[in-house]
Design an enzyme around this catalytic site. Structure first.
Site, short mmCIF file in Angstrom:
data_model
loop_
_atom_site.label_atom_id
_atom_site.label_comp_id
_atom_site.label_asym_id
_atom_site.label_seq_id
_atom_site.Cartn_x
_atom_site.Cartn_y
_atom_site.Cartn_z
N CYS A 1 1.07 -1.17 0.09
CA CYS A 1 -0.01 0.00 0.12
C CYS A 1 0.79 1.13 0.00
CB CYS A 1 -0.78 -0.13 1.11
SG CYS A 1 -1.71 1.52 1.39
N HIS A 2 0.37 2.38 -0.60
CA HIS A 2 1.21 3.50 -0.54
C HIS A 2 1.72 3.83 0.73
CE1 HIS A 2 2.79 6.44 -3.98
NE2 HIS A 2 3.58 6.57 -2.64
N THR A 3 0.98 3.60 1.87
CA THR A 3 1.42 4.11 3.02
C THR A 3 2.83 3.39 3.75
OG1 THR A 3 -0.64 4.37 3.74
CG2 THR A 3 0.80 4.36 5.68
N HIS B 1 1.38 -4.16 6.02
CA HIS B 1 -0.06 -4.02 6.86
C HIS B 1 -1.17 -4.41 5.94
CE1 HIS B 1 0.12 -0.15 4.61
NE2 HIS B 1 -1.15 -0.10 4.79
N GLU B 2 -1.04 -5.03 4.66
CA GLU B 2 -2.08 -5.27 3.90
C GLU B 2 -1.86 -6.85 3.58
OE1 GLU B 2 -3.86 -2.57 0.84
OE2 GLU B 2 -3.45 -4.36 -0.34
N CYS C 1 -10.32 -2.41 20.60
CA CYS C 1 -10.08 -3.09 21.70
C CYS C 1 -11.48 -3.67 22.26
CB CYS C 1 -9.51 -2.41 22.94
SG CYS C 1 -10.39 -1.10 23.33
N CYS D 1 -13.29 0.46 24.91
CA CYS D 1 -13.15 1.84 25.07
C CYS D 1 -14.39 2.72 24.54
CB CYS D 1 -11.87 2.38 24.48
SG CYS D 1 -11.92 2.54 22.46
N CYS E 1 -14.64 2.50 20.67
CA CYS E 1 -15.19 0.95 20.44
C CYS E 1 -16.62 0.85 20.35
CB CYS E 1 -14.50 -0.04 21.05
SG CYS E 1 -12.51 -0.53 20.32
N CYS F 1 -10.21 3.54 18.05
CA CYS F 1 -9.96 2.95 19.19
C CYS F 1 -8.78 3.67 20.20
CB CYS F 1 -9.79 1.27 19.12
SG CYS F 1 -9.06 0.51 20.49
N ARG G 1 -5.44 2.56 18.18
CA ARG G 1 -5.61 3.37 16.85
C ARG G 1 -4.31 3.61 16.17
NH1 ARG G 1 -7.17 9.53 18.48
NH2 ARG G 1 -9.01 8.30 19.35
N CYS H 1 -6.45 -3.58 3.98
CA CYS H 1 -6.18 -1.98 4.06
C CYS H 1 -6.94 -1.20 2.92
CB CYS H 1 -4.69 -1.54 4.03
SG CYS H 1 -4.68 0.14 4.20
N ARG I 1 -2.73 -3.10 -7.13
CA ARG I 1 -2.11 -3.78 -5.92
C ARG I 1 -1.28 -5.11 -6.59
NH1 ARG I 1 -2.48 0.15 -2.88
NH2 ARG I 1 -3.34 -0.14 -1.04
P1 NAD Z 1 -1.36 4.92 -5.04
O1 NAD Z 1 -0.12 5.34 -5.25
O2 NAD Z 1 -1.61 3.53 -5.87
O3 NAD Z 1 -2.40 5.84 -5.68
C1 NAD Z 1 -2.29 7.16 -5.35
C2 NAD Z 1 -2.58 8.03 -6.90
O4 NAD Z 1 -2.66 9.49 -6.81
C3 NAD Z 1 -1.78 7.80 -7.86
O5 NAD Z 1 -2.26 7.35 -9.02
C4 NAD Z 1 -1.05 9.15 -8.29
O6 NAD Z 1 -0.79 9.44 -9.67
C5 NAD Z 1 -2.24 10.24 -7.76
N1 NAD Z 1 -1.76 11.43 -7.46
C6 NAD Z 1 -0.70 11.70 -6.40
N2 NAD Z 1 -0.74 12.96 -6.22
C7 NAD Z 1 -1.93 13.74 -7.00
C8 NAD Z 1 -2.31 14.98 -7.14
N3 NAD Z 1 -1.82 15.90 -6.50
N4 NAD Z 1 -3.41 15.16 -7.98
C9 NAD Z 1 -4.15 14.20 -8.33
N5 NAD Z 1 -3.44 12.81 -8.47
C10 NAD Z 1 -2.54 12.58 -7.55
O7 NAD Z 1 -1.65 4.96 -3.59
P2 NAD Z 1 -2.88 4.25 -2.96
O8 NAD Z 1 -2.14 2.62 -2.17
O9 NAD Z 1 -4.01 3.89 -3.63
O10 NAD Z 1 -2.99 5.02 -1.53
C11 NAD Z 1 -3.71 6.34 -1.53
C12 NAD Z 1 -3.59 7.16 -0.54
O11 NAD Z 1 -4.33 6.68 0.58
C13 NAD Z 1 -2.13 7.12 0.03
O12 NAD Z 1 -1.91 8.60 0.63
C14 NAD Z 1 -2.07 6.28 1.07
O13 NAD Z 1 -1.26 6.35 2.21
C15 NAD Z 1 -3.41 6.48 1.74
N6 NAD Z 1 -3.99 5.49 2.46
C16 NAD Z 1 -4.85 5.92 3.54
C17 NAD Z 1 -5.64 5.09 4.54
C18 NAD Z 1 -6.40 5.60 5.47
O14 NAD Z 1 -6.94 4.69 6.28
N7 NAD Z 1 -6.50 6.94 5.54
C19 NAD Z 1 -5.53 3.71 4.15
C20 NAD Z 1 -4.77 3.45 3.16
C21 NAD Z 1 -3.96 4.12 2.33
ZN ZN Z 2 -2.67 0.97 3.73
ZN ZN Z 3 -11.00 0.36 21.79
#
Ligand code: NAD
Ligand code: ZN
Ligand code: ZN
Length: 380
Positions: free
Chosen positions: A48-50, A70-71, A100, A103, A106, A114, A118, A178, A373
């Site tokens: 995942c991108h994270t 994490h995925e 949990c 809390c 939850c 959580c 969290r 994820c 993915r």
């Molecule tokens: P990814 O890299 O596969 O997709 C991101 C897309 O965004 C790409 O296609 C990229 O070209 C585009 N992009 C980047 N900057 C841009 C901009 N300024 N304008 C338009 N498009 C733009 O990533 P992913 O795995 O799909 O994750 C996406 C985001 O979600 C990441 O920031 C990731 O960390 C986040 N995320 C958050 C959570 C959460 O719980 N909040 C969970 C998972 C992932």
């Molecule tokens: Zn993720």
């Molecule tokens: Zn909790």
């Protein structure tokens, strides 16, 4: 009881020794689970991108050496003291934010934040005793998001494991752990577009396309995909995206382009990029009076969201969510059932597959913006 229960397990893990340097598959030691912990044999994991942000550590706190990931999907190997509800052999999805069950969060219908479990991106140790369960020749290796799935075996708090239907194929449902739940839930649980509405999705990676899928399932009639990478547009059609905007093709800010296309703004927007300017555009492109924007992307640690307060006075709403507001243990088994009942397609999110020893290829694909993915098969 498995024969390895209570023993240190030696196995392979992909260790990130330094920011931005290729992972190295090493033999590591994994300690047995302590109270309220579970040791899991990971069978499939994806990127995942994270993971990539924290590995690059350009805009995030560096914590190294670390085992990312994490995925994933796996099978319980053994459980620590006090663990109920999970036993060796159970199929589980690790989740980066836990439940949990006790809390105020939850117990609330509204929150999945959580108090105990969290998301904490900077902690590299188990919450029980502040220690790592991973080592190489006695030297600790840090955890990531409480999951560290780039290891054949990992130790996870019981509250961060969703027990799922054992007949669900782990090489597919691992993506529910994820990205897919996050994007889909951001739309159906948080943005909640009314039938017939117009939804903009910023970022057409797996998370954004899952958000688009959620918009289609909610009956949105226009789904506008916004991405800087034009190679995303063709594939996004399979996820219900029916119009496209590349901000780079326009001189004016993309929020103005969207407002012109939609007679004043979109009804809902979901930001899945992690880019602060995209977050601001995603908010400013929603229609006044009723528009709702939901932030999902993980921002740079120093990012600041700036907009004129009148955008709020004009009755626009800004929200954000981790994990699409799903409670991991209560809700995720149901998302897996949606896949089993053919209400949610996962195959189209899975564009690549590599063996564990080729894990760095998955990083290359993501850095190049190729595919969605990439499944990493731990047995290879
Ligand atoms: P990814 O890299 O596969 O997709 C991101 C897309 O965004 C790409 O296609 C990229 O070209 C585009 N992009 C980047 N900057 C841009 C901009 N300024 N304008 C338009 N498009 C733009 O990533 P992913 O795995 O799909 O994750 C996406 C985001 O979600 C990441 O920031 C990731 O960390 C986040 N995320 C958050 C959570 C959460 O719980 N909040 C969970 C998972 C992932
Ligand atoms: Zn993720
Ligand atoms: Zn909790």
């Amino acid at each position: 009881m498995s024969s390895t229960a209570g023993q240190v397990i030696r196995c392979r893990a992909a260790v990130a020794w330094e920011a931005g340097k290729p992972l190295v598959v090493e033999e590591i030691e994994v300690a047995p689970p302590k109270a309220m912990e579970v040791r899991v044999k990971i069978l499939y994991t994806s990127l995942c991108h994270t993971d990539v942000y924290f590995w690059e550590a350009k805009g995030q706190t560096p914590v190294f050496p670390r085992i990312f990931g994490h995925e994933a999907g796996g099978v319980v190997e053994s459980v620590g003291e006090g663990v109920t509800g999970l036993a060796p052999g159970d199929h589980v999805l690790p989740i980066f934010t836990g439940e949990c069950g006790e809390c105020a969060h939850c117990k609330s219908q509204e929150s999945n934040m959580c108090d105990l479990l969290r998301i904490n991106t900077d902690r590299g140790v188990m919450i029980g005793d502040g220690q790592s369960r991973f080592s190489i020749n006695g030297k600790p290796i840090y955890h990531f998001l409480g999951t560290s799935t780039f290891s054949e075996y990992t130790v996870i708090h019981v509250g961060c494991l969703a027990k799922i239907n054992p007949s669900a194929p782990l090489d597919k449902v691992c993506v529910v752990s994820c990205g897919i739940s996050t994007g889909y839930g951001a739309t159906v649980n948080v943005a909640r577009p009314p039938k017939g509405s117009t939804v903009a999705v910023f970022g057409l990676g797996a998370v954004g396309l899952a958000a688009a899928e959620g918009a289609r399932a909610s009956g949105a009639s226009r789904i506008i995909g916004v991405d800087l990478n034009p190679s995303r547009f063709e594939g996004a059609k399979k996820f219900g995206v029916n119009e496209f905007v590349n901000p780079a093709d326009h001189k004016k800010p993309v929020q103005e382009v969207l407002a012109e296309m939609t007679n004043g703004g979109v009804d809902r927007s979901i930001e899945c990029t992690g880019n602060i300017n995209a977050m601001i555009s995603a908010f400013e492109c929603v229609h006044d009076g009723w528009g709702v924007a939901v932030l999902v992307g993980v921002p740079h640690k120093d990012a600041v969201f700036k907009t004129h307060p009148v955008n709020f006075l004009n009755e626009r709403t800004l929200k954000g969510t981790f994990f699409g507001n799903y409670k991991p243990r209560s809700d995720i088994p149901g998302v897996v059932e949606k896949y089993m009942n053919k209400e949610l397609e996962l195959e189209k999110f899975i564009t690549h597959s590599v063996t564990f020893s080729e894990i760095n290829k998955a990083f290359d694909y993501m850095l190049q913006g190729v595919g969605l993915r990439c499944i990493i098969r731990m047995d290879g």
